[in-house]
Write a protein that holds these residues in place. Structure first.
Motif, PDB file in Angstrom:
ATOM      1  N   ILE A 182       0.950  -0.973   0.105  1.00 51.94           N
ATOM      2  CA  ILE A 182      -0.108   0.141   0.478  1.00 51.94           C
ATOM      3  C   ILE A 182       1.298   1.279  -0.165  1.00 51.94           C
ATOM      4  O   ILE A 182       1.584   1.350   1.107  1.00 51.94           O
ATOM      5  CB  ILE A 182      -0.974   0.276   1.276  1.00 51.94           C
ATOM      6  CG1 ILE A 182      -1.643  -0.933   1.076  1.00 51.94           C
ATOM      7  CG2 ILE A 182      -1.411   0.862   1.229  1.00 51.94           C
ATOM      8  CD1 ILE A 182      -2.531  -1.762  -0.151  1.00 51.94           C
ATOM      9  N   THR A 183       1.109   1.823  -0.725  1.00 51.76           N
ATOM     10  CA  THR A 183       1.510   3.429  -1.130  1.00 51.76           C
ATOM     11  C   THR A 183       0.797   4.317  -0.747  1.00 51.76           C
ATOM     12  O   THR A 183      -0.528   4.556  -1.136  1.00 51.76           O
ATOM     13  CB  THR A 183       2.270   3.829  -2.815  1.00 51.76           C
ATOM     14  OG1 THR A 183       0.866   3.130  -3.330  1.00 51.76           O
ATOM     15  CG2 THR A 183       2.963   1.938  -2.843  1.00 51.76           C
ATOM     16  N   ASP A 184       1.950   5.980  -0.722  1.00 45.92           N
ATOM     17  CA  ASP A 184       0.664   6.766  -0.473  1.00 45.92           C
ATOM     18  C   ASP A 184       1.325   7.930  -2.222  1.00 45.92           C
ATOM     19  O   ASP A 184       2.088   8.322  -2.142  1.00 45.92           O
ATOM     20  CB  ASP A 184       1.341   7.715   0.313  1.00 45.92           C
ATOM     21  CG  ASP A 184       0.737   9.743   1.282  1.00 45.92           C
ATOM     22  OD1 ASP A 184      -0.417   9.690   0.120  1.00 45.92           O
ATOM     23  OD2 ASP A 184       1.621  10.232   1.884  1.00 45.92           O
ATOM     24  N   ALA A 185       0.073   7.685  -2.550  1.00 43.76           N
ATOM     25  CA  ALA A 185      -0.024   8.583  -3.761  1.00 43.76           C
ATOM     26  C   ALA A 185      -0.377  10.113  -3.859  1.00 43.76           C
ATOM     27  O   ALA A 185       0.245  10.565  -4.329  1.00 43.76           O
ATOM     28  CB  ALA A 185      -1.449   8.574  -4.631  1.00 43.76           C
ATOM     29  N   ALA A 186       0.219  10.383  -2.251  1.00 36.40           N
ATOM     30  CA  ALA A 186       0.586  12.140  -1.858  1.00 36.40           C
ATOM     31  C   ALA A 186      -1.123  12.745  -2.728  1.00 36.40           C
ATOM     32  O   ALA A 186       0.100  14.524  -3.347  1.00 36.40           O
ATOM     33  CB  ALA A 186       1.496  12.228  -1.660  1.00 36.40           C
ATOM     34  N   HIS A 187      -1.958  12.730  -3.058  1.00 33.84           N
ATOM     35  CA  HIS A 187      -2.454  13.264  -3.410  1.00 33.84           C
ATOM     36  C   HIS A 187      -2.190  13.544  -5.237  1.00 33.84           C
ATOM     37  O   HIS A 187      -2.584  15.184  -5.702  1.00 33.84           O
ATOM     38  CB  HIS A 187      -3.312  15.237  -2.670  1.00 33.84           C
ATOM     39  CG  HIS A 187      -3.825  14.637  -1.532  1.00 33.84           C
ATOM     40  ND1 HIS A 187      -4.821  14.483  -1.321  1.00 33.84           N
ATOM     41  CD2 HIS A 187      -2.977  14.579   0.052  1.00 33.84           C
ATOM     42  CE1 HIS A 187      -4.624  14.389   0.017  1.00 33.84           C
ATOM     43  NE2 HIS A 187      -3.505  14.341   0.585  1.00 33.84           N
ATOM     44  N   SER A 188      -1.613  12.853  -5.763  1.00 33.42           N
ATOM     45  CA  SER A 188      -0.763  13.197  -7.073  1.00 33.42           C
ATOM     46  C   SER A 188      -2.277  13.311  -8.352  1.00 33.42           C
ATOM     47  O   SER A 188      -3.188  12.639  -7.617  1.00 33.42           O
ATOM     48  CB  SER A 188      -0.424  12.010  -7.689  1.00 33.42           C
ATOM     49  OG  SER A 188      -0.464  10.956  -7.415  1.00 33.42           O
ATOM     50  N   SER A 189      -2.004  13.619  -9.189  1.00 35.55           N
ATOM     51  CA  SER A 189      -3.561  14.238  -9.936  1.00 35.55           C
ATOM     52  C   SER A 189      -4.023  12.811 -10.525  1.00 35.55           C
ATOM     53  O   SER A 189      -3.080  12.440 -11.023  1.00 35.55           O
ATOM     54  CB  SER A 189      -3.316  14.679 -11.029  1.00 35.55           C
ATOM     55  OG  SER A 189      -4.232  14.866 -12.373  1.00 35.55           O
ATOM     56  N   ALA A 190      -5.548  12.533 -10.043  1.00 33.37           N
ATOM     57  CA  ALA A 190      -5.479  11.262 -11.319  1.00 33.37           C
ATOM     58  C   ALA A 190      -5.427  11.167 -12.590  1.00 33.37           C
ATOM     59  O   ALA A 190      -5.877   9.818 -12.646  1.00 33.37           O
ATOM     60  CB  ALA A 190      -7.380  11.543 -10.906  1.00 33.37           C
ATOM     61  N   ASP A 191      -4.791  12.493 -12.823  1.00 32.93           N
ATOM     62  CA  ASP A 191      -4.635  12.024 -14.365  1.00 32.93           C
ATOM     63  C   ASP A 191      -3.548  11.324 -14.926  1.00 32.93           C
ATOM     64  O   ASP A 191      -3.487  11.363 -15.884  1.00 32.93           O
ATOM     65  CB  ASP A 191      -5.199  13.562 -15.575  1.00 32.93           C
ATOM     66  CG  ASP A 191      -4.160  14.301 -14.952  1.00 32.93           C
ATOM     67  OD1 ASP A 191      -3.470  14.228 -14.400  1.00 32.93           O
ATOM     68  OD2 ASP A 191      -4.022  15.573 -15.316  1.00 32.93           O
ATOM     69  N   ASN A 192      -2.394  11.671 -14.292  1.00 37.86           N
ATOM     70  CA  ASN A 192      -1.361  10.806 -14.098  1.00 37.86           C
ATOM     71  C   ASN A 192      -0.555  10.641 -12.205  1.00 37.86           C
ATOM     72  O   ASN A 192       0.224  11.550 -12.197  1.00 37.86           O
ATOM     73  CB  ASN A 192      -0.354  11.990 -14.899  1.00 37.86           C
ATOM     74  CG  ASN A 192       1.165  11.670 -15.263  1.00 37.86           C
ATOM     75  OD1 ASN A 192       0.663  10.014 -14.807  1.00 37.86           O
ATOM     76  ND2 ASN A 192       2.171  11.881 -15.351  1.00 37.86           N
ATOM     77  N   PRO A 193      -1.391   9.839 -11.759  1.00 40.66           N
ATOM     78  CA  PRO A 193      -0.957   9.365 -10.677  1.00 40.66           C
ATOM     79  C   PRO A 193       0.142   8.629 -10.353  1.00 40.66           C
ATOM     80  O   PRO A 193       0.717   8.451 -11.458  1.00 40.66           O
ATOM     81  CB  PRO A 193      -1.963   9.060 -10.262  1.00 40.66           C
ATOM     82  CG  PRO A 193      -2.785   7.749 -11.051  1.00 40.66           C
ATOM     83  CD  PRO A 193      -2.746   8.847 -12.517  1.00 40.66           C
ATOM     84  N   ASN A 194       1.044   9.387  -9.548  1.00 39.22           N
ATOM     85  CA  ASN A 194       1.988   8.833  -9.349  1.00 39.22           C
ATOM     86  C   ASN A 194       2.085   7.905  -7.535  1.00 39.22           C
ATOM     87  O   ASN A 194       1.753   8.484  -6.377  1.00 39.22           O
ATOM     88  CB  ASN A 194       3.026   9.983  -8.792  1.00 39.22           C
ATOM     89  CG  ASN A 194       4.617   9.611  -8.329  1.00 39.22           C
ATOM     90  OD1 ASN A 194       4.660   8.281  -7.656  1.00 39.22           O
ATOM     91  ND2 ASN A 194       5.745  10.326  -8.597  1.00 39.22           N
ATOM     92  N   ALA A 195       1.726   6.468  -7.734  1.00 37.74           N
ATOM     93  CA  ALA A 195       2.039   5.820  -6.743  1.00 37.74           C
ATOM     94  C   ALA A 195       2.414   6.433  -5.205  1.00 37.74           C
ATOM     95  O   ALA A 195       2.364   5.957  -4.515  1.00 37.74           O
ATOM     96  CB  ALA A 195       2.466   4.205  -7.280  1.00 37.74           C
ATOM     97  N   GLY A 196       3.914   6.271  -5.557  1.00 39.86           N
ATOM     98  CA  GLY A 196       4.620   7.500  -4.455  1.00 39.86           C
ATOM     99  C   GLY A 196       4.859   6.395  -3.126  1.00 39.86           C
ATOM    100  O   GLY A 196       5.585   5.014  -3.862  1.00 39.86           O
ATOM    101  N   SER A 197       6.000   6.110  -1.847  1.00 41.07           N
ATOM    102  CA  SER A 197       6.099   5.594  -0.986  1.00 41.07           C
ATOM    103  C   SER A 197       5.348   4.690  -0.616  1.00 41.07           C
ATOM    104  O   SER A 197       4.307   5.148  -0.389  1.00 41.07           O
ATOM    105  CB  SER A 197       7.467   6.395  -0.777  1.00 41.07           C
ATOM    106  OG  SER A 197       7.824   6.954  -0.788  1.00 41.07           O
TER     107      SER A 197
END
Length: 845
Positions: A282-297
């Motif tokens: 389970i990662t934190d997308a950190a509110h990256s935009s849904a149009d180009n989300p970053n999965a994060g850490s």
């Protein structure tokens, strides 16, 4: 209408051994452990086997197969999905699902065959009535095709995943009514009254674009004409909705985490291998935009207690206790989805091969969606605005089930197949919910625990996204199939199949005022009986993973779900009956009684063995008692059904090649479900009395082209026609376009012959009308130079009749000669006529 020469794929199903009890049956592992991918040599060998089967049925060397994916089947079997190709190009939506055993033998093949009119076979047969692809050279490049699509869907967008454009052959489909439904009103149509046929083919690009534009993902699949750039079809492709964790919807739950030094991570290395993170994460997308989300850490914590169990406070920290709750929801859902599939079915992770996946929480800001992304084979969850956090157990089970479909049937995300894709995910979400609510352990899906309402917990109004037991409660989804369902959004066209599954599991209600009532259930009892969550899910899962193809529609799904039920629980079992009733409840197929009254059918008069001379008539008769009259009869020769043999007595003109043939009959009554009885065997002995001799070689065509010359590609087994006896025949005509086809064989009639009797079985069907002869079959006798010595008969579309007719001619006038028997067919430019010839015999004495 016949789709001429669409080959009947092998659909021979090896029945699974029946298990010893219902309890054992419910708990038995269904699917195999992860399979090793075939080596290039093994794949090449399988393609060679499939190509050889095609060649037997007259397909040319232009046709082949391309292995697209492999995954486990039921225990002891492997599933390979092979796409059909023509001149090296994939034929979109045309594929074979091939079941092989541990030895690599083909056990069965489930097919969606859309190659009917592509090209000519090696003998020049133009197959099908539709226009084939003559030129496979595109006018546009792949980059041109991508640019055209991008300009149309998101000219200012950015690519989240690299776009692709595959040159292929696209069959443009249309729905036609079967003969018995031609005069039905639109409102009276049942799903089984229509069949999808190829209207024409287009050289096309299949363009996949996964873009981001104006704060939202813009995922499209587009079929683009490769000559003109015109859009042929287009659809949206985005598939949407042991530490201690305080979850938002499930209270305090155990979650599997990892310890690295003094830091805990939301990485479950006990479930799944490989993937992006080496385990379920389970990662934190950190509110990256849904149009180009970053999965994060991956989420980390100093203790192994996570979350506060409350809705995320917009604008707050993603990583404090409140922010961790969405991650707890996600991990608990992911663990239970994995455990439901593995513990109950034996299926590991999304692809069956135990490849790990991940879920990214906190995507975008106040985002009211969750979606599965095939590009990363992962899931993104929003925090919600109109909804609460979209991490409820059924929503996660839903999205992860998209991953199962993506790895197996890959149901096209539009039309009826798209509705089935969404329905599969709703079914998966409900079954995961039932499993998790009852502790998340064990080898069966519990009988209760799910609410049959998709996404109810995430709703701030208390209204779920979908009601599975009565889809129309949302105001947009239909409760039953209709011919217009393919035009709906896939989240609405899923409704009828969701209702089917509810009925299959839980049964229905006989009161017309009940939400659980179906007007289509007209047999006894009016309230059908369900078979429970566990059996219903096993049947559905097996059908989706081992039988469905990308183009499966409601009618095809009904047939394949029924086949799965019969393989698991037996033909005529209560489970198989429940499948038929559940689909009937949504206007797909006819309803049947759950339990037939009256006695069983029994054979009162067994067929007797007979001995006759060649050229004489042999007859077999059967009698039956019990059950519900009237009876119907089906005769078999050496285990193969005899076309048109549907009376209590079957007679044939015996040939020397019939010596030793074994005949038996199956008698069926008129109850529902039908009761049957199978007679004993009777053997036909053909003597040589009077010196009778068969002069035709391979007159039944069971040895393919042996003995025959001319357009031998017409010999085989084809969709829309059946053999008089055995499995093969000569299918002349049926093209619906200008065509000529001829079959010939040279035979010698001795000068000492006292009789020479030519017989053959002929069936004619046509799309023409009236008495004008547009299409013809001429039967002649020729000499070795090809000169016609005599015309025996001329048949046309005006002679069409149901079933086979036996035709007989006296050829004694040609004794002392070697002559050529000729069957020559000509068709005009439109509307097919089929001339089907079988059991050609010339007996001399």
């Amino acid at each position: 209408m016949n789709l001429r020469k669409t080959l009947l794929a092998a659909s021979v199903v090896a029945a699974l051994p029946m298990m010893v009890s219902s309890a054992a049956q419910a708990a038995a592992q269904l699917m195999s452990a992860p399979v090793s991918l075939a080596s290039p040599q093994e794949s090449k060998g399988l393609v060679a086997k499939l190509t050889a089967l095609d060649a037997e049925h007259g397909l040319s060397a232009d046709h082949s197969f391309r292995i697209s994916s492999q995954h486990p089947g039921v225990v002891g079997q492997k599933i390979t999905r092979a796409q059909h190709t023509f001149k090296g190009l994939r034929v979109y939506g045309s594929e074979s699902v091939v079941v092989t055993n541990d030895a690599g033998d083909i056990v069965s093949e489930s097919v969606s065959d859309r190659r009917a009119a592509l090209g000519a076979d090696t003998n020049g047969v133009t197959a099908g009535k539709t226009a084939a692809i003559a030129d496979t050279t595109p006018s546009l490049s792949a980059s041109d095709a991508i640019a055209l699509v991008v300009k149309a869907v998101a000219p200012s967008g950015t690519h989240r995943w690299a776009p692709s454009a595959e040159l292929l052959i696209y069959p443009v489909m249309k729905s036609v009514r079967i003969a018995s439904a031609v005069n039905k009103s639109e409102a009276a149509l049942n799903a089984m009254d229509l069949e999808d046929v190829v209207d024409h083919y287009e050289l096309a690009y299949f363009v996949q674009t996964r873009m981001a534009n104006k704060g939202k993902p813009v995922y499209f699949d587009t079929i683009l004409n490769a000559k003109t750039g015109a859009v042929i079809a287009q659809w949206q492709a985005l598939q949407t909705v042991v530490g201690t964790g305080n979850s938002q919807y499930n209270g305090v739950v155990p979650i599997q985490t990892s310890l690295s030094g003094s830091t805990y991570k939301m990485l479950d290395s006990t479930r799944g291998t490989g993937g992006t993170y080496g385990g379920m994460a389970i990662t934190d997308a950190a509110h990256s935009s849904a149009d180009n989300p970053n999965a994060g850490s991956i989420y980390t914590n100093t203790t192994n207690t996570w979350g506060d169990g409350k809705q995320y406070i917009n604008g707050g920290s993603d990583t404090n206790a409140n922010g961790q709750t969405a991650a707890v929801n996600a991990l608990w859902g992911l663990m239970n989805t994995y455990d439901t599939m593995k513990n109950v079915l034996g299926w590991q992770s999304l692809d069956g091969n135990n490849t790990a996946t991940y879920i990214a929480a906190h995507v975008d800001t106040a985002y009211d969606n969750a979606f599965f992304d095939p590009g990363c084979k992962c899931m993104y969850i929003g925090d919600g605005s109109s909804f609460y956090s979209l991490g409820s157990i059924d929503v996660i089970g839903h999205e992860m089930s998209h991953g199962v479909t993506d790895a197996t049937s890959n149901l096209t995300y539009s039309g009826e197949s798209g509705g089935l894709n969404e329905s599969n995910s709703d079914i998966g979400g409900e079954m995961v919910e039932a499993y998790a609510r009852n502790g998340g352990t064990g080898v069966v899906i519990p009988a209760s625990g799910n609410d049959w309402m998709m996404g109810k917990e995430i709703s701030k109004t208390g209204q779920p996204l979908r009601w599975m037991y009565k889809p129309s409660k949302d105001g947009s989804s239909p409760d039953a199939w209709s011919s217009t369902i393919k035009n709906l959004n896939v989240h609405y066209s899923s409704g009828p199949n969701n209702r089917m599954f509810y009925f299959l599991s839980q049964g229905s209600n006989a009161s017309s005022t009940s939400d659980y009532y179906s007007k289509y259930l007209i047999k006894s009892p009016a309230a059908m009986t369900g078979i429970g969550n566990d059996k219903a899910f096993r049947i559905w899962f097996k059908a989706n993973t081992t039988k469905f193809t990308a183009s499966t529609n409601y009618a095809d799904a009904r047939n394949k779900v029924l086949l799965a039920a019969q393989e698991l629980y037996g033909v005529g079992s209560k489970e198989a009956i429940a499948v038929q009733r559940a689909y009937a409840a949504i206007n797909v197929g006819a309803d049947i009684d759950e339990a037939a009254g009256g006695s069983a059918v029994s054979i009162s008069t067994q067929p007797a063995s007979v001995t006759v001379a060649a050229g004489s008539t042999a007859s077999f008769s059967v009698g039956a008692t019990g059950g519900t009259a009237p009876y119907t009869y089906k005769w078999y020769r050496n285990g193969a059904v005899i076309s048109g043999a549907t009376s209590a007595t079957y007679s044939l003109t015996a040939q020397s090649t019939d010596n030793g043939a074994v005949f038996n009959a199956v008698v069926s009554d008129s109850s529902s479900p039908v009761k049957t009885a199978t007679s004993g065997n009777a053997t036909l002995t053909v003597g040589s009395t009077g010196g009778s001799t068969e002069r035709v070689t391979n007159g039944g065509f069971e040895s393919g082209a042996t003995g025959w010359s001319g357009t031998t590609g017409v010999i085989g087994t084809f969709t829309g026609e059946t053999a008089y006896e055995g499995t093969k025949y000569a299918y002349l005509g049926g093209n619906g376009q200008t065509a000529s086809e001829t079959l010939t064989q040279a035979v010698t009639i001795p000068s000492t012959a006292t009789s020479a009797s030519l017989t053959f079985a002929l069936h004619i069907d046509t799309a023409e009308s009236g008495t004008t002869a547009y299409d013809k079959l001429v039967v002649t006798v020729k000499n070795s130079a090809g000169t016609v010595l005599g015309t025996l008969a001329t048949y046309s579309n005006a002679n069409a009749a149901s079933g086979y007719q036996i035709r007989t001619f006296n050829l004694i006038a040609y004794k002392g000669q070697t002559v050529t028997l000729s069957f020559a067919m000509t068709e005009d430019s439109s509307l097919q006529t089929s001339f089907v010839v079988d059991k050609v015999s010339l007996i001399t004495q």
